[in-house]
Design a protein around this motif. Structure first.
Motif, PDB file in Angstrom:
ATOM      1  N   VAL A   6      37.241  70.137 -46.848  1.00  0.00           N
ATOM      2  CA  VAL A   6      36.500  69.626 -45.746  1.00  0.00           C
ATOM      3  C   VAL A   6      37.511  69.564 -44.743  1.00  0.00           C
ATOM      4  CG1 VAL A   6      35.296  67.485 -45.346  1.00  0.00           C
ATOM      5  CG2 VAL A   6      34.999  68.240 -47.463  1.00  0.00           C
ATOM      6  N   ILE A   7      36.955  69.629 -43.611  1.00  0.00           N
ATOM      7  CA  ILE A   7      37.847  69.815 -42.470  1.00  0.00           C
ATOM      8  C   ILE A   7      37.385  68.660 -41.492  1.00  0.00           C
ATOM      9  CG2 ILE A   7      38.527  71.006 -40.330  1.00  0.00           C
ATOM     10  CD1 ILE A   7      39.360  72.374 -43.044  1.00  0.00           C
ATOM     11  N   ALA A   8      38.333  67.838 -40.933  1.00  0.00           N
ATOM     12  CA  ALA A   8      38.262  67.129 -39.933  1.00  0.00           C
ATOM     13  C   ALA A   8      38.735  67.232 -38.522  1.00  0.00           C
ATOM     14  CB  ALA A   8      38.532  65.615 -40.321  1.00  0.00           C
ATOM     15  N   ALA A   9      37.800  67.144 -37.487  1.00  0.00           N
ATOM     16  CA  ALA A   9      38.641  67.552 -36.023  1.00  0.00           C
ATOM     17  C   ALA A   9      38.513  66.260 -35.352  1.00  0.00           C
ATOM     18  CB  ALA A   9      37.547  68.691 -35.462  1.00  0.00           C
ATOM     19  N   VAL A  10      39.570  65.534 -35.021  1.00  0.00           N
ATOM     20  CA  VAL A  10      39.589  64.621 -34.402  1.00  0.00           C
ATOM     21  C   VAL A  10      39.669  64.571 -33.035  1.00  0.00           C
ATOM     22  CG1 VAL A  10      40.946  62.175 -34.301  1.00  0.00           C
ATOM     23  CG2 VAL A  10      40.907  63.294 -36.342  1.00  0.00           C
ATOM     24  N   GLY A  11      38.526  64.137 -32.366  1.00  0.00           N
ATOM     25  CA  GLY A  11      38.475  64.452 -30.813  1.00  0.00           C
ATOM     26  C   GLY A  11      37.280  65.416 -30.668  1.00  0.00           C
ATOM     27  N   ALA A  12      36.306  64.969 -30.143  1.00  0.00           N
ATOM     28  CA  ALA A  12      34.940  65.704 -30.123  1.00  0.00           C
ATOM     29  C   ALA A  12      34.579  66.707 -29.069  1.00  0.00           C
ATOM     30  CB  ALA A  12      33.825  64.785 -30.370  1.00  0.00           C
ATOM     31  N   GLY A  13      35.752  67.155 -28.065  1.00  0.00           N
ATOM     32  CA  GLY A  13      35.566  67.856 -27.043  1.00  0.00           C
ATOM     33  C   GLY A  13      35.598  68.974 -27.229  1.00  0.00           C
ATOM     34  N   ARG A  14      35.915  69.998 -26.275  1.00  0.00           N
ATOM     35  CA  ARG A  14      35.738  71.491 -26.539  1.00  0.00           C
ATOM     36  C   ARG A  14      36.543  72.207 -27.513  1.00  0.00           C
ATOM     37  NH1 ARG A  14      37.926  75.530 -21.642  1.00  0.00           N
ATOM     38  NH2 ARG A  14      39.687  74.442 -22.300  1.00  0.00           N
ATOM     39  N   MET A  15      37.835  71.626 -27.722  1.00  0.00           N
ATOM     40  CA  MET A  15      38.450  72.292 -28.673  1.00  0.00           C
ATOM     41  C   MET A  15      37.994  71.710 -30.111  1.00  0.00           C
ATOM     42  SD  MET A  15      41.008  74.137 -30.114  1.00  0.00           S
ATOM     43  CE  MET A  15      41.811  74.651 -28.184  1.00  0.00           C
ATOM     44  N   GLY A  16      37.794  70.577 -30.430  1.00  0.00           N
ATOM     45  CA  GLY A  16      37.081  70.196 -31.740  1.00  0.00           C
ATOM     46  C   GLY A  16      35.679  70.805 -31.961  1.00  0.00           C
ATOM     47  N   ARG A  17      34.838  71.028 -30.925  1.00  0.00           N
ATOM     48  CA  ARG A  17      33.699  71.686 -31.370  1.00  0.00           C
ATOM     49  C   ARG A  17      34.244  73.150 -31.638  1.00  0.00           C
ATOM     50  NH1 ARG A  17      30.277  69.038 -26.121  1.00  0.00           N
ATOM     51  NH2 ARG A  17      30.953  66.933 -26.620  1.00  0.00           N
ATOM     52  N   GLY A  18      34.934  73.636 -30.964  1.00  0.00           N
ATOM     53  CA  GLY A  18      35.363  75.296 -31.190  1.00  0.00           C
ATOM     54  C   GLY A  18      35.840  75.282 -32.706  1.00  0.00           C
ATOM     55  N   CYS A  87      35.529  55.910 -38.852  1.00  0.00           N
ATOM     56  CA  CYS A  87      36.804  57.068 -39.148  1.00  0.00           C
ATOM     57  C   CYS A  87      37.124  56.822 -40.624  1.00  0.00           C
ATOM     58  CB  CYS A  87      37.359  57.226 -38.023  1.00  0.00           C
ATOM     59  SG  CYS A  87      38.634  55.801 -37.919  1.00  0.00           S
ATOM     60  N   ALA A  88      37.281  55.565 -41.071  1.00  0.00           N
ATOM     61  CA  ALA A  88      37.840  55.377 -42.299  1.00  0.00           C
ATOM     62  C   ALA A  88      37.108  56.116 -43.217  1.00  0.00           C
ATOM     63  CB  ALA A  88      37.858  53.858 -42.462  1.00  0.00           C
ATOM     64  N   ALA A  89      35.638  56.127 -43.481  1.00  0.00           N
ATOM     65  CA  ALA A  89      35.104  57.232 -44.277  1.00  0.00           C
ATOM     66  C   ALA A  89      35.187  58.402 -44.120  1.00  0.00           C
ATOM     67  CB  ALA A  89      33.793  56.473 -44.254  1.00  0.00           C
ATOM     68  N   ALA A  90      35.440  58.523 -42.794  1.00  0.00           N
ATOM     69  CA  ALA A  90      35.362  60.226 -42.371  1.00  0.00           C
ATOM     70  C   ALA A  90      36.499  60.831 -42.845  1.00  0.00           C
ATOM     71  CB  ALA A  90      34.732  60.306 -41.218  1.00  0.00           C
ATOM     72  N   LEU A  91      37.665  60.070 -42.872  1.00  0.00           N
ATOM     73  CA  LEU A  91      38.841  60.775 -43.013  1.00  0.00           C
ATOM     74  C   LEU A  91      39.518  60.517 -44.416  1.00  0.00           C
ATOM     75  CD1 LEU A  91      40.875  59.726 -39.806  1.00  0.00           C
ATOM     76  CD2 LEU A  91      40.193  61.839 -40.349  1.00  0.00           C
ATOM     77  N   SER A  92      38.892  59.755 -45.258  1.00  0.00           N
ATOM     78  CA  SER A  92      39.396  59.287 -46.567  1.00  0.00           C
ATOM     79  C   SER A  92      39.521  60.374 -47.589  1.00  0.00           C
ATOM     80  CB  SER A  92      38.428  58.264 -47.225  1.00  0.00           C
ATOM     81  OG  SER A  92      37.260  58.862 -47.569  1.00  0.00           O
ATOM     82  N   ASP A  93      38.740  61.546 -47.459  1.00  0.00           N
ATOM     83  CA  ASP A  93      38.982  62.354 -48.474  1.00  0.00           C
ATOM     84  C   ASP A  93      39.252  63.974 -47.932  1.00  0.00           C
ATOM     85  OD1 ASP A  93      36.533  62.624 -47.513  1.00  0.00           O
ATOM     86  OD2 ASP A  93      35.340  62.959 -49.285  1.00  0.00           O
ATOM     87  N   VAL A  94      39.478  64.074 -46.629  1.00  0.00           N
ATOM     88  CA  VAL A  94      39.465  65.210 -45.966  1.00  0.00           C
ATOM     89  C   VAL A  94      41.093  65.768 -46.391  1.00  0.00           C
ATOM     90  CG1 VAL A  94      37.870  64.901 -44.119  1.00  0.00           C
ATOM     91  CG2 VAL A  94      40.461  64.393 -43.604  1.00  0.00           C
ATOM     92  N   GLU A  95      41.000  67.014 -46.274  1.00  0.00           N
ATOM     93  CA  GLU A  95      42.317  67.648 -46.855  1.00  0.00           C
ATOM     94  C   GLU A  95      43.011  68.405 -45.652  1.00  0.00           C
ATOM     95  OE1 GLU A  95      42.366  70.407 -50.466  1.00  0.00           O
ATOM     96  OE2 GLU A  95      40.161  69.800 -50.504  1.00  0.00           O
ATOM     97  N   VAL A  96      42.490  68.527 -44.697  1.00  0.00           N
ATOM     98  CA  VAL A  96      42.861  69.335 -43.329  1.00  0.00           C
ATOM     99  C   VAL A  96      42.530  68.594 -42.300  1.00  0.00           C
ATOM    100  CG1 VAL A  96      43.482  71.394 -42.020  1.00  0.00           C
ATOM    101  CG2 VAL A  96      43.444  71.318 -44.510  1.00  0.00           C
ATOM    102  N   ILE A  97      43.389  68.261 -41.412  1.00  0.00           N
ATOM    103  CA  ILE A  97      42.629  67.284 -40.074  1.00  0.00           C
ATOM    104  C   ILE A  97      43.536  67.995 -38.799  1.00  0.00           C
ATOM    105  CG2 ILE A  97      43.058  65.070 -38.909  1.00  0.00           C
ATOM    106  CD1 ILE A  97      43.403  63.895 -41.422  1.00  0.00           C
ATOM    107  N   PHE A  98      42.639  68.431 -37.831  1.00  0.00           N
ATOM    108  CA  PHE A  98      43.072  68.896 -36.501  1.00  0.00           C
ATOM    109  C   PHE A  98      42.787  67.855 -35.650  1.00  0.00           C
ATOM    110  CE2 PHE A  98      42.117  72.617 -39.200  1.00  0.00           C
ATOM    111  CZ  PHE A  98      43.094  73.374 -38.651  1.00  0.00           C
ATOM    112  N   GLU A  99      43.945  67.446 -34.788  1.00  0.00           N
ATOM    113  CA  GLU A  99      43.821  66.669 -33.553  1.00  0.00           C
ATOM    114  C   GLU A  99      43.500  67.416 -32.555  1.00  0.00           C
ATOM    115  OE1 GLU A  99      45.516  65.739 -29.971  1.00  0.00           O
ATOM    116  OE2 GLU A  99      46.996  66.384 -31.471  1.00  0.00           O
ATOM    117  N   GLY A 100      42.597  67.021 -31.803  1.00  0.00           N
ATOM    118  CA  GLY A 100      42.202  67.339 -30.520  1.00  0.00           C
ATOM    119  C   GLY A 100      41.833  66.766 -29.382  1.00  0.00           C
ATOM    120  N   VAL A 101      42.857  65.494 -29.133  1.00  0.00           N
ATOM    121  CA  VAL A 101      42.517  64.500 -28.178  1.00  0.00           C
ATOM    122  C   VAL A 101      43.270  65.108 -26.663  1.00  0.00           C
ATOM    123  CG1 VAL A 101      42.361  62.869 -29.900  1.00  0.00           C
ATOM    124  CG2 VAL A 101      44.485  63.274 -28.622  1.00  0.00           C
TER     125      VAL A 101
END
Length: 327
Positions: A6-18, A87-101
């Motif tokens: 499961v992937i998380a993209a933190v920041g819902a702008g252009r990069m996160g959406r891409g 975000c606590a539940a959304a991030l709790s079990d992800v293996e890879v997180i991309f920050e895009g703020v």
């Protein structure tokens, strides 16, 4: 790491959406997390905008033949949307997180504090920053060995390259894990040190400034400069890498051309770096000596040249610029 983490993209702008599109297209579940505090109506508007953009992009990709129109909905449904309050539940079990703020230290610091608080301690954390060095961000992340920069080039869902820049404390195994994950979704990751501009932005800044300078100097029109870069510069470097091209023609050509350009213009920016001179002194000319930036020892050079020339012909066909035969 799971087969389809499961992937998380933190920041819902252009990069996160891409990034969400790139991973959802490859079969991953993606959690797109909005880090801005919003009321219920504000988040609903953000979700609607992101959903519409992702659906429009997938529709465009279907038009390009990259997927079937019938697959658009199922791919889009792999992306879920989460407000910062969840975000606590959304991030709790992800293996890879991309920050895009946004590209400010304050925004990065807040995002990484959020990630460090709620994500597992072994989750890989990657910043998509295009300007801030990994060494300057690493301290913001708990367990900094799992952190590195992953610079995607826009549009992230199309451009293959991702530049990975580990920090001083990054565990090499983390870099290899992220590299393997990106390769598995069809990306081409490269690894570079924590250096301003990474690889591509550093090279393209010089090229773009020189193109603008030629317009300013009246060397050629903007239209002709762009034709030259598309059908000469870009054409060749879509097949041969820059350093491979030096070896192909011979490092001595660059050496003498740089000396001439430096003398003719009086500009130090045309001087060759010391490595070019060292290669000359050591006879590392390229294909002709079987040593250059690359090692061609034992290579079937004629077969290699034939393969590259065939790729040039394929590019000509792609550009609809095949030579016109006589009658």
């Amino acid at each position: 790491m799971n087969e389809k983490p499961v992937i998380a993209a933190v920041g819902a702008g252009r990069m996160g959406r891409g990034i969400a599109i790139a991973f959802a297209y490859a079969g991953h579940s993606v959690r797109l997390i909005d880090v801005k505090p919003r009321d219920e109506g504000g988040f609903a508007a953000l979700q609607e905008a992101a959903t519409s953009e992702i659906a429009a992009t997938l529709t465009m990709m279907a038009g390009f033949g990259m997927l079937q129109p019938s697959d658009i909905q199922s791919i889009a449904q792999r992306v879920s949307y989460h407000p910062v309050s969840a975000c606590a539940a959304a991030l709790s079990d992800v293996e890879v997180i991309f920050e895009g703020v946004p590209e400010t230290l304050d925004a990065k610091r807040e995002a990484f504090a959020l990630i460090s608080k709620h994500a597992g301690s072994d989750a890989i954390v990657a910043s998509t920053t295009s300007t801030i060095l990994s060494n300057d961000l690493q301290a913001f992340v708990s367990s900094p060995g799992r952190f590195l920069n992953a610079h995607w080039l826009n549009p992230a869902f199309l451009v293959p390259l991702v530049e990975l820049s580990p920090g001083a404390d990054t565990d090499p195994a983390v870099t290899e894990q992220l590299k393997a994950l990106l390769e598995a979704i069809g990306k081409v990751p490269v690894v570079c040190s924590a250096s301003p501009g990474y690889i591509v932005p550093r090279i393209q800044a010089l090229a773009m400034n020189e193109a603008a300078r030629m317009v300013e100097e009246g060397v050629a029109s903007a239209e002709d400069i762009d034709k030259a870069t598309k059908y000469g510069f870009g054409f060749r470097f879509a097949v041969l890498g820059l350093l491979e091209f030096i070896d192909w023609g011979g490092g001595d050509i660059l050496y003498y051309a740089s000396r001439y350009m430096r003398g003719a213009t009086g500009e130090d920016r045309f001087s060759s770096p010391p490595i070019i001179e060292r290669n000359m002194e050591e006879g590392r000319i390229g294909l002709r000596t079987q040593q250059g930036f690359m090692d061609y020892t034992g290579m079937d050079v004629p077969a290699y040249q034939q393969e590259r020339l065939a790729a040039f012909v394929a590019m000509l066909r792609h550009l609809d610029k095949m030579p016109v035969p006589g009658k």
